[in-house]
Design an enzyme around this catalytic site. Structure first.
Site: not given
Ligand code: RNT
Ligand code: ZN
Length: 417
Positions: A184, A225, A227, A258, A261, A285, A293, A295, A325
């Site tokens: 990523w 990955e 985004k 993810d 994302h 993720h 985003d 998390d 994640d």
């Molecule tokens: C960032 C991505 C990525 C990170 C990690 C720490 O937006 O989601 O996966 O969160 O690699």
């Molecule tokens: Zn991620």
């Protein structure tokens, strides 16, 4: 009534629908969740020359007790694992290398810098996954890495990604289970770009160079990955969904989705069946985006259940590599891991305890009334009794009793850091 008796009663209700509960529990045992190490230290890592977290991701909160050394982080993961049913995997980032106080450039990282992680994983029978770290670094300070206009910077990151794939290969070889190495990158622009194509061409070229190096596919699986936006890359992200979807399909790589994302009303659960028609495997993720985003810790919400359902009812348990994640520093970090991971497993169990074949038939017949009625009624089936029994059978705390363990650990270990 004890846990077992409640289970027996609940089991009967599911059996009326032809659901073999014991067999589902056996299946659940076999599904590994890749638990991200970075919840334990707010994505800090252990580099000797540490940089501030960058890349447009952010961790908020200052709950005491964060892991400051690899030993502390492993100890905390061990604690969390003791509260989570099943055998799982641990997901590392390059910044978790152990270099004995020596500054090692990221493009110079080697398997030996992860030897202690491998030994630790081996002792516990855990698999390891990996991620190159293309943020929190002076060479990523302007928000560009693999798509950077400066060839020298690009090359540095290409070398880092190649080094990371070799570390992944080492994990796979040592642990006897392939490592998922996921790339990523934060690359993007804060404001409207005047050229979207040139950076994307450069990213494509960098990826080609990274993957040109032969790595044993039995030991390492590559993923990319995408985004949508980040802090500082609000207007444009080079590695968008379409970019990586195309790249992965054409080059036989895995797409990693993810859940934070995508656009707010776009659901990853809806993508799984579509993508698996064209790609043998995909990776996730699982996160919880709250307005952005962000998390947040994964909760047992509708989208989590829907993701689990898509995996279970489409027979995709072996094809979807489930990773987590999230990073919340405002609550006890071990509790965060425990809550999020238990929820992921819980959602898989929930999905297994639905009459999925029958529900499919209803849809085929056009009986949408019964489809809706059953999907709703099953929400209040005695799922909790099955989950509690699973925890007991797997020798981890039942219901909220795990919290007591976390609190004692906080008192005995975390508060002394
Ligand atoms: C960032 C991505 C990525 C990170 C990690 C720490 O937006 O989601 O996966 O969160 O690699
Ligand atoms: Zn991620």
């Amino acid at each position: 009534m004890d846990v077992k008796q409640q289970f027996e009663l609940a089991k009967k209700e599911y059996e009326q629908w032809g659901i073999d509960v014991e067999q589902r529990l056996e299946l659940l045992k076999t599904i590994p969740i890749s638990i991200h190490c970075w919840q334990g230290d707010d994505v800090s890592g252990f580099e000797v020359a540490k940089s501030e977290l960058s890349g447009g991701i952010d961790v908020t909160g200052n709950y005491p007790g964060k892991a400051k050394t690899p030993e502390q982080l492993r100890q905390d993961i061990d604690k969390a694992l003791s509260l989570i049913p099943g055998k799982h995997r641990i997901n590392l980032h390059a910044i978790y290398a152990e270099t004995d106080g020596e500054v090692v450039e990221r493009n110079q990282l080697e398997p030996k810098h992860f030897q202690k992680w491998v030994e630790w994983a081996k002792e516990r029978g855990l698999g390891l996954d990996f991620n190159p770290t293309l943020f929190s670094h002076e060479k990523a300070a302007d928000g560009l890495t693999l798509s950077h206009p400066d060839e020298e910077i690009r090359n540095y990151w290409i070398e880092h990604c190649i080094a990371s794939r070799k570390i992944g290969e080492y994990f796979g070889k040592e642990l006897g289970t392939p490592c998922l190495t996921n790339i990523w990158i934060p690359d993007g622009y804060k404001d409207t770009p005047s050229d979207r194509l040139t950076p994307r061409k450069r990213l494509k070229d960098s990826l080609d160079k990274i993957f040109a190096v032969d790595i044993d596919e039995k030991c390492n699986i590559d993923a990319v990955e995408s985004k949508l936006f980040g802090i500082g890359s609000e207007s444009f992200v080079v590695g968008s969904h379409e970019f990586y979807l195309g790249y992965a399909l054409k080059n036989n790589k895995l797409c990693l989705l993810d859940t934070g994302h995508y656009h707010p009303t776009e659901a990853v659960s809806n993508k799984i069946s579509a993508m698996l028609l064209y790609s043998e495997k995909l990776a996730l993720h699982v996160s919880r985006p709250v307005r952005w985003d962000s998390d947040h810790v994964v909760t047992f919400d509708d989208e989590l259940k829907e993701i689990a359902l898509e995996i279970v009812r489409n027979d995709a348990i072996d094809d979807v590599m489930i990773g987590l994640d999230f990073f919340d520093a405002s609550i006890n970090r071990i509790a965060a891991w425990t809550i999020g991971t238990r929820n992921m497993i819980k959602a898989l169990l929930y999905a297994m305890l639905l009459p999925n074949e029958y529900l499919k038939q209803l849809q085929e017949k056009g009986d949408f009334t019964e489809r809706l009625a059953l999907l709703e009624e099953f929400k209040s089936y005695p799922f909790g009794a099955i989950w509690n029994y699973y925890c007991e059978m797997m020798d981890v705390p039942v219901k909220e009793t795990w919290l007591q363990d976390v609190k004692s650990y906080e008192q005995e270990v975390l508060s002394k850091r």
